[in-house]
Design an enzyme around this catalytic site. Structure first.
Site, PDB file in Angstrom:
ATOM      1  N   LYS A 147       0.952  -1.227   0.026  1.00  0.00           N
ATOM      2  CA  LYS A 147      -0.044  -0.087  -0.058  1.00  0.00           C
ATOM      3  C   LYS A 147       0.828   1.426  -0.074  1.00  0.00           C
ATOM      4  O   LYS A 147       1.944   1.023   0.360  1.00  0.00           O
ATOM      5  CB  LYS A 147      -0.960   0.015   1.124  1.00  0.00           C
ATOM      6  CG  LYS A 147      -0.155  -0.023   2.595  1.00  0.00           C
ATOM      7  CD  LYS A 147      -1.119  -0.161   3.850  1.00  0.00           C
ATOM      8  CE  LYS A 147      -0.470  -0.247   5.016  1.00  0.00           C
ATOM      9  NZ  LYS A 147      -1.119  -0.584   6.274  1.00  0.00           N
ATOM     10  N   ARG A 194     -11.344   0.474  14.937  1.00  0.00           N
ATOM     11  CA  ARG A 194     -10.996   0.947  13.650  1.00  0.00           C
ATOM     12  C   ARG A 194     -11.706   0.072  12.515  1.00  0.00           C
ATOM     13  O   ARG A 194     -12.619  -0.313  12.612  1.00  0.00           O
ATOM     14  CB  ARG A 194      -9.458   0.942  13.588  1.00  0.00           C
ATOM     15  CG  ARG A 194      -8.772   2.006  12.852  1.00  0.00           C
ATOM     16  CD  ARG A 194      -7.122   1.940  12.764  1.00  0.00           C
ATOM     17  NE  ARG A 194      -7.050   0.602  11.946  1.00  0.00           N
ATOM     18  CZ  ARG A 194      -5.738   0.417  11.544  1.00  0.00           C
ATOM     19  NH1 ARG A 194      -4.790   1.234  11.926  1.00  0.00           N
ATOM     20  NH2 ARG A 194      -5.364  -0.647  11.063  1.00  0.00           N
ATOM     21  N   TYR A 202      13.399  31.237   6.037  1.00  0.00           N
ATOM     22  CA  TYR A 202      12.288  32.001   6.518  1.00  0.00           C
ATOM     23  C   TYR A 202      12.353  31.954   8.002  1.00  0.00           C
ATOM     24  O   TYR A 202      12.901  31.419   8.746  1.00  0.00           O
ATOM     25  CB  TYR A 202      11.200  30.873   6.279  1.00  0.00           C
ATOM     26  CG  TYR A 202      10.529  30.730   4.830  1.00  0.00           C
ATOM     27  CD1 TYR A 202      10.274  32.028   4.134  1.00  0.00           C
ATOM     28  CD2 TYR A 202      10.699  29.804   4.126  1.00  0.00           C
ATOM     29  CE1 TYR A 202       9.827  32.037   2.676  1.00  0.00           C
ATOM     30  CE2 TYR A 202      10.073  29.564   2.888  1.00  0.00           C
ATOM     31  CZ  TYR A 202       9.644  30.949   2.212  1.00  0.00           C
ATOM     32  OH  TYR A 202       9.335  30.848   0.909  1.00  0.00           O
ATOM     33  N   MET A 258       9.759  24.436   1.310  1.00  0.00           N
ATOM     34  CA  MET A 258       8.994  23.362   0.543  1.00  0.00           C
ATOM     35  C   MET A 258       9.872  22.432  -0.581  1.00  0.00           C
ATOM     36  O   MET A 258       9.780  21.640  -0.679  1.00  0.00           O
ATOM     37  CB  MET A 258       7.901  24.173  -0.441  1.00  0.00           C
ATOM     38  CG  MET A 258       6.956  23.009  -1.208  1.00  0.00           C
ATOM     39  SD  MET A 258       5.817  23.824  -2.189  1.00  0.00           S
ATOM     40  CE  MET A 258       4.758  24.649  -0.880  1.00  0.00           C
TER      41      MET A 258
HETATM   42  C1  LIG Z   1      -0.548  -1.726   6.808  1.00  0.00           C
HETATM   43  C2  LIG Z   1      -1.124  -2.862   7.035  1.00  0.00           C
HETATM   44  C3  LIG Z   1      -0.164  -4.170   7.335  1.00  0.00           C
HETATM   45  C4  LIG Z   1       1.019  -4.149   7.277  1.00  0.00           C
HETATM   46  O1  LIG Z   1       1.668  -3.388   8.227  1.00  0.00           O
HETATM   47  P1  LIG Z   1       3.274  -3.232   8.489  1.00  0.00           P
HETATM   48  O2  LIG Z   1       3.462  -3.080   9.995  1.00  0.00           O
HETATM   49  O3  LIG Z   1       3.771  -2.249   7.584  1.00  0.00           O
HETATM   50  O4  LIG Z   1       3.974  -4.580   8.227  1.00  0.00           O
HETATM   51  C5  LIG Z   1      -0.961  -5.345   7.469  1.00  0.00           C
HETATM   52  N1  LIG Z   1      -2.310  -5.284   7.838  1.00  0.00           N
HETATM   53  C6  LIG Z   1      -3.125  -4.183   7.669  1.00  0.00           C
HETATM   54  C7  LIG Z   1      -4.584  -4.204   7.808  1.00  0.00           C
HETATM   55  C8  LIG Z   1      -2.751  -3.064   7.532  1.00  0.00           C
HETATM   56  O5  LIG Z   1      -3.230  -1.903   7.249  1.00  0.00           O
END
Ligand SMILES: *Cc1c(COP(=O)(O)O)cnc(C)c1O
Length: 377
Positions: A33, A131, A259, A307
């Site tokens: 991801k 969550r 800045y 930036m």
């Molecule tokens: C991001 C995520 C993972 C992987 O987590 P890491 O700590 O980066 O290995 C696994 N399961 C879910 C549901 C996640 O959102």
């Protein structure tokens, strides 16, 4: 193109993948991801699939479809979507979907029915984070609806998934409590007839430190690029952020920098203007100790992060425009690591790597061994 580039060491990703695959009895899902934790989703996916991972995990359907577009054919699970997401596209392209509740189950079931196919789903239970995932009290109801959807031919339940809240603290008693909740949810799922579903609970931290959380599969993301949230293993850092020196100037005592004149030179010194700013992933909220690496030494960032640029106090060091400084790397040469950057910014390494901006060029490299990386520099 800016003067910043992210070197992605696919050899390190492969070695980390092998380590994880060797730790677990079941399958390894490579989580790619957020563009593969900044490293490029398809690139990380390919390296991981070549070294022991059998499946891929992403957050959204859009991320899964981008992998399909890139020619990746391995099984992919997408676990966080709104109810109006394009479940039809997911089903068409064999993207598996997490089901956190009845509303998602209905939407996925309708999309599958319209296509005359079964959606492959993973029932997702909340083990105590409030969550994503089905609240425990609604789990039996979800199982009932899922059984009905299965008998209508809409879905096939291929997994049961949970997630741990505190796995980066291996000795926290919360881990045991949440593992127990997952095990209970799994028993209920089995009793409801979902016997073939693969259970999966652990991410990087629990994979490294909690054998009892391994189950049939683990989902590892951060660990693939070398981040160990538990600090218990030596993983290979796969990411090196470099940025080019645009200009070098001599300044006298009292010269203000940046800045708000956030820093004043105390003595005559030499300053390097470096082409990476907060849009490229150098956080603006930074500890004064923050430094980059050049000619084998660390040199501090002075004044505020802009930036697009930072200013580095070279002291007596000589450097030429066009040279690259290392912002962070695996740490083998003495350069700052992602972990040090996280400490300087009051965050975790994951936020540093996923914050690397889109205009930073990603360059794939391959080191054959850990030592080779150090020797080559
Ligand atoms: C991001 C995520 C993972 C992987 O987590 P890491 O700590 O980066 O290995 C696994 N399961 C879910 C549901 C996640 O959102």
């Amino acid at each position: 193109m800016t003067g910043a580039r992210l070197l992605v060491d696919t050899g390190a990703i492969e070695r980390n993948t092998c380590l994880f695959a060797g730790l677990v009895p079941g399958e390894l899902m490579a989580v790619v991801k957020a563009d593969g934790y900044g490293a490029g989703a398809a690139r990380v996916a390919r390296a991981a699939l070549a070294s022991g991972a059998t499946r891929l995990g992403v957050t959204s359907i859009a991320e899964a479809l981008a992998l399909r577009d890139a020619g990746v054919s391995a099984p992919i699970l997408s676990w966080l979507n709104t109810v109006d997401a394009d479940f039809g596209a997911a089903v068409m392209l064999d993207v598996e979907l997490a089901v956190p509740g009845v509303a998602h189950l209905d939407a996925i079931g309708r999309a599958a029915q319209a296509l005359g196919r079964r959606a492959r789903v993973h029932l997702q239970v909340d083990c105590g984070m409030a969550r994503e995932g089905c609240p425990r009290e609604l789990w039996p109801q979800l199982l009932g609806f899922a059984a009905a959807a299965r008998s209508r031919g809409e879905i096939e339940v291929v997994g049961v998934m949970g997630h741990l809240s505190s796995a980066d603290e291996p000795f926290d008693q919360t881990n045991r409590r949440e593992r127990d909740r997952f095990a209970h949810a799994l028993r209920l799922a089995r009793t409801a007839g979902f016997r073939a579903a693969v259970p999966h609970l652990a991410a990087t931290a629990a994979t490294l430190t909690q054998g009892a959380a391994h189950h049939g599969m683990v989902r590892v993301g951060a660990g693939l690029v070398g981040i160990d949230p538990t600090g218990t293993h030596r993983l290979d850092g796969a990411l090196t952020l470099e940025a080019q020196i645009v200009d070098v100037r001599e300044v006298g005592p009292g010269t203000p920098v940046g800045y708000g004149h956030g820093w004043l030179a105390e003595r005559p010194t030499r300053l390097a203007l470096v082409a990476a700013g907060y849009a490229d992933g150098v956080p603006r909220a930074l500890d004064p100790a923050a430094a980059v690496f050049l000619h084998g030494v660390r040199r501090r960032i002075v004044g505020r992060v802009s930036m697009d640029q930072i200013v580095v106090d070279l002291g007596g060091l000589d450097a030429a425009p066009g040279e690259y400084v290392t912002v962070f790397g695996p740490g083998l040469r003495g350069e700052p690591t992602v972990g040090e950057w996280a400490a300087w910014c009051g965050t975790i390494p994951n936020e540093i790597v996923t914050g690397i901006g889109p205009r930073v060029e990603r360059v794939a490299q391959t080191s054959s061994t850990r030592e080779a990386i150090g020797a080559a520099r």
